[in-house]
Design an enzyme around this catalytic site. Structure first.
Site, PDB file in Angstrom:
ATOM      1  N   ASP A 470      30.068  42.584  40.372  1.00 49.59           N
ATOM      2  CA  ASP A 470      29.146  43.688  40.555  1.00 49.59           C
ATOM      3  C   ASP A 470      29.973  44.948  40.822  1.00 49.59           C
ATOM      4  O   ASP A 470      31.168  44.856  41.120  1.00 49.59           O
ATOM      5  CB  ASP A 470      28.206  43.374  41.717  1.00 49.59           C
ATOM      6  CG  ASP A 470      27.125  44.420  41.889  1.00 49.59           C
ATOM      7  OD1 ASP A 470      26.709  44.992  40.876  1.00 49.59           O
ATOM      8  OD2 ASP A 470      26.720  44.656  43.044  1.00 49.59           O
ATOM      9  N   ASP A 669      27.592  40.826  46.236  1.00 47.13           N
ATOM     10  CA  ASP A 669      27.343  40.924  47.672  1.00 47.13           C
ATOM     11  C   ASP A 669      25.903  41.259  48.015  1.00 47.13           C
ATOM     12  O   ASP A 669      25.593  41.509  49.169  1.00 47.13           O
ATOM     13  CB  ASP A 669      28.258  41.981  48.300  1.00 47.13           C
ATOM     14  CG  ASP A 669      27.915  43.397  47.835  1.00 47.13           C
ATOM     15  OD1 ASP A 669      27.204  43.523  46.818  1.00 47.13           O
ATOM     16  OD2 ASP A 669      28.351  44.355  48.484  1.00 47.13           O
ATOM     17  N   ASP A 673      22.241  39.563  43.532  1.00 49.37           N
ATOM     18  CA  ASP A 673      23.297  38.774  42.902  1.00 49.37           C
ATOM     19  C   ASP A 673      23.098  37.274  43.104  1.00 49.37           C
ATOM     20  O   ASP A 673      23.765  36.467  42.455  1.00 49.37           O
ATOM     21  CB  ASP A 673      24.668  39.163  43.477  1.00 49.37           C
ATOM     22  CG  ASP A 673      25.026  40.601  43.166  1.00 49.37           C
ATOM     23  OD1 ASP A 673      24.719  41.049  42.049  1.00 49.37           O
ATOM     24  OD2 ASP A 673      25.602  41.282  44.033  1.00 49.37           O
TER      25      ASP A 673
END
Length: 781
Positions: A470, A669, A673
């Site tokens: 990410d 995080d 996700d």
């Protein structure tokens, strides 16, 4: 004070006021007769009574803890006592120490402690007693080789009786754990190393008994002028050497828990509690209660997870995150138990204590990894399941072959060969090869801020060829700053920023925090937003001060039918510079653009270079705009970019890549996700992120940056390489050892392996595997 505390105090006061004849001991919870018991103490205007001097002493050591009623509450909600499990078969759980019913290995506590191993103490005692008997036995049987013809001095038959007297306590008492485990392996149909040891030692001793007291049952060919030969010394020396190997193994296995014990030792034994009246004292750490105010002086360890109330200091978090640079902490910041306060005094309020602290959760996760099984362990299990019966068959076949075709005395040769085969072939090294490496690796990873949830994740991490990351909070700092505000339609910047910031107060996204913080820095007063709605992957909307306000990406504007085409060029310019541009709509009309930039972490570029050198392809999957994502990717050298993706898109990306044959590690995080983390071959949660992300992942990085992925990859590769080395040593040892013990070299070189040498070699094979696994403690990550 909490409601529980108030209730407890009211109860105690009522009991005292009414001159009740019985009250509750605040330490142990027993009922105390007030009129008959002189043990009492005044604290906080109340009188507390005790059942014994011991309880009174405990109360005086920390009266606040016991008077508050938390001692009783802690006893009521205490965790179950420590359980023991087998490192090779983690499904085995026991409430007390013992041996695994499947493999016979000593059970280990699920959490390491400073208490000495009961089995290590017991086996050490048995080892020395066995050695004390082995020495005179060897002198009796082999003394002539070194000029001590003791046997000739006392006579052969007397020597045999002395051998019997020396050997019997060792076989029937010292070696009793071996025979018990061997018998259990037979009754549970789980043949293992103890099956072979029990058979080998039992055969040598039983044969010797018969030769001592029933020599007439043997054919005349096996009779000599001094009677039938015995194997008492072989049986006792074998037992002694096995004990030596077991003691060395148990000591080495204890060392694999050193990393966890080191983590446990990070927390201090006491904490400086500040009372409501301002007085301070050192309370035992286990007595600290959530909500307590504590003082942390320079050089002290932070006792529990807490929020800073007063003070400023640098905190060394390296022992938990692996990051060497101290972190500045001031009022409102969170501090973690076990970290070191460097140079300032802090006053903190405890938030998580006991098993709820980050440190305790780290220990639980590492201990869980120790108890998990790697897929490669299945190979060792399958081999072991057929290996022991095969060895028994080889021993029997060798016995018959030597009895029929061996030189005189054939029976002596046959017994020597059969016992040697049984002893040298013990598959303990094979069984230890995988779990001992996993245990050591889990501890080493914890020291470097890499928490392994289970062994399978570690093994899969070694095979990964693609990493999906990410952007926000993973590549970047996750603390964006408001950089630009462009307004249209006659609105003022302050008015638009006030509306947008008020709306974003209801969001937990890092970009929202940046906008709110930007408004506060400009001194703007924010309204309360109503009817707030967060639309996943698009933006937010609601009502502020009578206006309908929406903020988000083009998809958000399309959903509420607001034309944003006039601002696309300006938004693209902002995105090309690495900023996140969001459109604003007020009362159904386009009102402007707000831009936020999230600085890239200093360690990100170097970590991506390291991942490339480790042979990994790096893909960015972000909900941000394509141009912004590409600007960041170009700066960092990321291989592939997928922008504007929703949580389900990240999951679909993982599944598509896996369908193409890629081995995927997904790092993130956030809550968004979690689906992709669960779908990947290995999910990697940044420890700074959401709890659901951590729960969905197989590996957690406490440091929260890509350096942790580099460390995890190196640790995984080193661990799998170590396991393969151990398995090779174990397979090669048994492949070579069994034929030699069976006498394959005798016709050519006249070499025959003694059962005592076989026992020494068997013990050393296990120790060598453990020693190789312990090298992981020094692995460079």
């Amino acid at each position: 004070m909490s409601t529980d505390q108030d209730q407890h105090h009211n109860t105690m006061q009522a009991a005292t006021a009414s001159n009740a004849t019985t009250v509750i001991d605040p330490v142990c919870g027993m009922t105390v007769e007030v009129n008959e018991n002189p043990r009492n103490t005044e604290f906080g205007g109340e009188t507390f009574h005790f059942c014994s001097e011991n309880c009174e002493t405990k109360f005086r050591s920390d009266p606040y803890y016991y008077a508050s009623g938390h001692a009783q509450k802690a006893q009521t909600h205490s965790k179950a006592s420590t359980q023991w499990t087998c490192p090779m078969h983690p499904e085995i759980l026991r409430d007390e120490p013992g041996a695994c019913p499947i493999c016979g290995m000593a059970l280990e506590p699920m959490l390491p402690s400073d208490e000495p191993s009961e089995e290590l103490s017991d086996f050490t005692k048995r080892m020395w007693i066995s050695a004390a008997a082995a020495v005179p036995l060897v002198i009796l049987t082999m003394g002539e080789l070194v000029g001590l013809p003791v046997r000739a001095w006392i006579g052969h038959q007397n020597a045999v009786y002395i051998e019997f007297l020396l050997a019997t306590p060792i076989i029937l008492w010292a070696a009793l754990p071996f025979f018990k485990r061997g018998w259990d392996s037979i009754t549970t149909l789980s043949p293992n190393m103890w099956t072979l040891i029990a058979l080998g030692v039992g055969a040598a001793y039983t044969y010797s008994l018969a030769a001592t007291f029933l020599p007439g049952i043997f054919p005349s060919a096996y009779q000599t002028g001094e009677g039938v030969g015995t194997y008492y010394e072989a049986a006792v020396v074998i037992v002694t050497l096995i004990f030596v190997g077991q003691v060395l193994e148990l000591r080495a296995r204890e060392r694999t828990g050193d990393a966890i014990r080191a983590l446990l030792d990070l927390a201090p034994k006491t904490a400086r509690r500040i009372m409501p009246d301002g007085t301070e004292y050192d309370a035992p750490l286990e007595h600290i209660i959530a909500g307590d105010t504590l003082r942390v002086r320079p050089g002290d360890s932070i006792p529990v997870d807490a929020d800073v109330l007063e003070g400023r200091s640098s905190i060394d978090e390296s022992m938990i995150t692996g990051e060497p640079l101290p972190v500045e902490k001031t009022q409102g910041d969170r501090v973690t138990g076990g970290t070191i306060n460097k140079n300032g005094t802090l006053m903190v309020r405890a938030t998580q204590v006991g098993a709820d602290t980050v440190l305790s959760q780290i220990v639980d996760m590492v201990a869980g990894a120790k108890r998990s099984r790697a897929p490669i362990q299945g190979l060792a299990d399958r081999v072991s399941s057929v290996f022991v019966p095969t060895v028994v068959l080889i021993a029997v076949t060798s016995f018959i072959a030597w009895l029929m075709f061996g030189p005189d005395p054939a029976l002596a040769f046959a017994i020597t060969v059969a016992v040697s085969v049984l002893i040298i072939a013990c598959p303990c090294a094979l069984g230890l090869a995988t779990p001992i490496s996993i245990t050591t690796a889990a501890g080493r990873g914890a020291q470097a801020g890499v928490l392994i949830k289970d062994a399978e994740a570690l093994e899969r991490m070694a095979r990964v060829d693609t990493v999906i990351v990410d952007k926000t909070g993973t590549l970047t700092q996750g603390r964006p700053k408001l950089t630009d505000l462009v307004v249209t339609g006659g609105h003022s910047e302050n008015d638009v920023l006030t509306l947008v910031a008020a709306l974003e107060r209801g969001s937990e996204h890092p970009l929202a925090e940046a906008i709110v913080e930007g408004a506060r820095e400009q001194g703007l007063s924010l309204f309360e937003a109503t009817n707030f709605e967060a639309i996943t992957g698009k933006g937010v909307r609601g009502q502020v001060d009578g206006h309908d306000v929406a903020l988000g990406n083009p998809a958000m504007m399309d959903e509420i039918n607001v034309d944003h085409s006039v601002a696309e060029h300006a938004a693209n310019d902002l995105r090309a510079s690495g900023k996140t541009a969001m459109f604003i709509a007020v009362d159904g009309r386009f009102a402007g653009i707000v831009a936020v930039a999230d600085p890239i972490k200093e360690t990100t570029a170097g970590a991506i270079d390291d991942l490339h050198r480790l042979g990994l392809r790096v893909i960015m999957a972000t909900g941000d705009n394509q141009k912004t994502a590409e600007a960041v990717a170009l700066k960092l050298g990321i291989d592939e970019v997928h922008a504007g993706v929703l949580p389900e898109d990240k999951k679909a990306l993982v599944e598509n890549l896996r369908h193409e044959g890629a081995q995927i590690a997904m790092a993130g995080d956030g809550v968004n996700d979690a689906p992709a983390l669960a779908a990947a071959d290995v999910g990697i949660a940044m420890g700074t992120g959401a709890d659901v992300a951590v729960e969905s992942a197989g590996i957690t990085l406490l440091g929260g940056d890509l350096v942790g992925i580099v460390r995890a990859r190196r640790l995984a590769k080193a661990t799998v390489r170590n396991i393969k080395q151990n398995l090779f040593f174990a397979f090669a040892y048994n492949t070579a050892g069994v034929p030699v013990a069976a006498g394959i070299l005798y016709p050519i070189f006249g070499l025959l392996l003694s059962p005592m040498i076989a026992a020494a070699a068997m013990s050393l094979s296990s120790v060598s595997v453990i020693a190789n696994a312990l090298r992981l403690r020094r692995a460079e990550l």
